[in-house]
Design a protein around this motif. Structure first.
Motif, PDB file in Angstrom:
ATOM      1  N   ASP A 157      -3.220   0.034  -3.595  1.00 28.76           N
ATOM      2  CA  ASP A 157      -2.735  -1.287  -3.221  1.00 28.76           C
ATOM      3  C   ASP A 157      -2.095  -1.907  -4.456  1.00 28.76           C
ATOM      4  O   ASP A 157      -2.783  -2.313  -5.389  1.00 28.76           O
ATOM      5  CB  ASP A 157      -3.870  -2.177  -2.708  1.00 28.76           C
ATOM      6  CG  ASP A 157      -4.376  -1.739  -1.353  1.00 28.76           C
ATOM      7  OD1 ASP A 157      -3.574  -1.207  -0.559  1.00 28.76           O
ATOM      8  OD2 ASP A 157      -5.568  -1.929  -1.070  1.00 28.76           O
ATOM      9  N   VAL A 216      -4.717   6.107  -1.461  1.00 23.20           N
ATOM     10  CA  VAL A 216      -3.982   4.872  -1.214  1.00 23.20           C
ATOM     11  C   VAL A 216      -4.159   3.937  -2.398  1.00 23.20           C
ATOM     12  O   VAL A 216      -5.278   3.708  -2.859  1.00 23.20           O
ATOM     13  CB  VAL A 216      -4.464   4.183   0.082  1.00 23.20           C
ATOM     14  CG1 VAL A 216      -3.751   2.858   0.277  1.00 23.20           C
ATOM     15  CG2 VAL A 216      -4.246   5.093   1.285  1.00 23.20           C
ATOM     16  N   LEU A 244       0.907   5.721  -1.035  1.00 22.07           N
ATOM     17  CA  LEU A 244       0.134   6.949  -1.213  1.00 22.07           C
ATOM     18  C   LEU A 244       0.587   7.667  -2.479  1.00 22.07           C
ATOM     19  O   LEU A 244       1.781   7.733  -2.763  1.00 22.07           O
ATOM     20  CB  LEU A 244       0.351   7.882  -0.022  1.00 22.07           C
ATOM     21  CG  LEU A 244      -0.070   7.355   1.346  1.00 22.07           C
ATOM     22  CD1 LEU A 244       0.496   8.235   2.445  1.00 22.07           C
ATOM     23  CD2 LEU A 244      -1.570   7.282   1.428  1.00 22.07           C
ATOM     24  N   ASN A 261      -0.538   1.021   8.081  1.00 27.27           N
ATOM     25  CA  ASN A 261      -1.779   0.321   8.430  1.00 27.27           C
ATOM     26  C   ASN A 261      -2.476   1.058   9.556  1.00 27.27           C
ATOM     27  O   ASN A 261      -1.823   1.531  10.488  1.00 27.27           O
ATOM     28  CB  ASN A 261      -1.474  -1.113   8.876  1.00 27.27           C
ATOM     29  CG  ASN A 261      -0.964  -1.970   7.743  1.00 27.27           C
ATOM     30  OD1 ASN A 261      -1.291  -1.725   6.591  1.00 27.27           O
ATOM     31  ND2 ASN A 261      -0.161  -2.948   8.062  1.00 27.27           N
ATOM     32  N   SER A 313       0.840  -1.202   0.000  1.00 28.80           N
ATOM     33  CA  SER A 313       0.000   0.000   0.000  1.00 28.80           C
ATOM     34  C   SER A 313       0.870   1.245   0.000  1.00 28.80           C
ATOM     35  O   SER A 313       1.751   1.391   0.855  1.00 28.80           O
ATOM     36  CB  SER A 313      -0.932   0.005   1.209  1.00 28.80           C
ATOM     37  OG  SER A 313      -1.809  -1.098   1.157  1.00 28.80           O
ATOM     38  N   ALA A 315       2.070   3.475   2.785  1.00 26.53           N
ATOM     39  CA  ALA A 315       0.865   3.765   3.589  1.00 26.53           C
ATOM     40  C   ALA A 315       0.927   2.935   4.856  1.00 26.53           C
ATOM     41  O   ALA A 315       1.147   1.722   4.807  1.00 26.53           O
ATOM     42  CB  ALA A 315      -0.386   3.445   2.791  1.00 26.53           C
TER      43      ALA A 315
END
Length: 84
Positions: free
Chosen positions: A21, A19, A13, A83, A11, A81
């Motif tokens: 994936d 975001v 940005l 979690n 993930s 990114a």
């Protein structure tokens, strides 16, 4: 065509806080070209990740090769990114 699918997505940005994936070497290659932060383009980790993605797409390396290089480049650019 082999997309170099990864078992676990990464993930990241984009420049607007969205975001993404990333799930394969093909998706990573697209992100590296289309969404990579301008100030980190053409850095050594960025170029290495692009090369690693091409290696996988050409069938000369396993998908993990591209994933590892992509993660290193994303860390260098500060776009991993977290979690929640």
């Amino acid at each position: 065509m082999n997309t170099g699918r990864w078992s676990v997505p990464v993930s990241v940005l984009d420049g607007q806080g969205l975001v993404f994936d990333i799930r394969s070497a093909r998706h990573a290659a697209d992100f590296l070209v289309l969404h990579w932060p301008e100030k980190h383009r053409d850095s050594w980790p960025h170029l290495r990740a692009q090369s690693a993605c091409l290696d996988v797409l050409q069938g000369t390396h396993e998908p993990e090769h591209a994933q590892q290089a992509f993660v290193e480049a994303a860390r260098d650019a500060g776009i991993i990114a977290e979690n929640p």
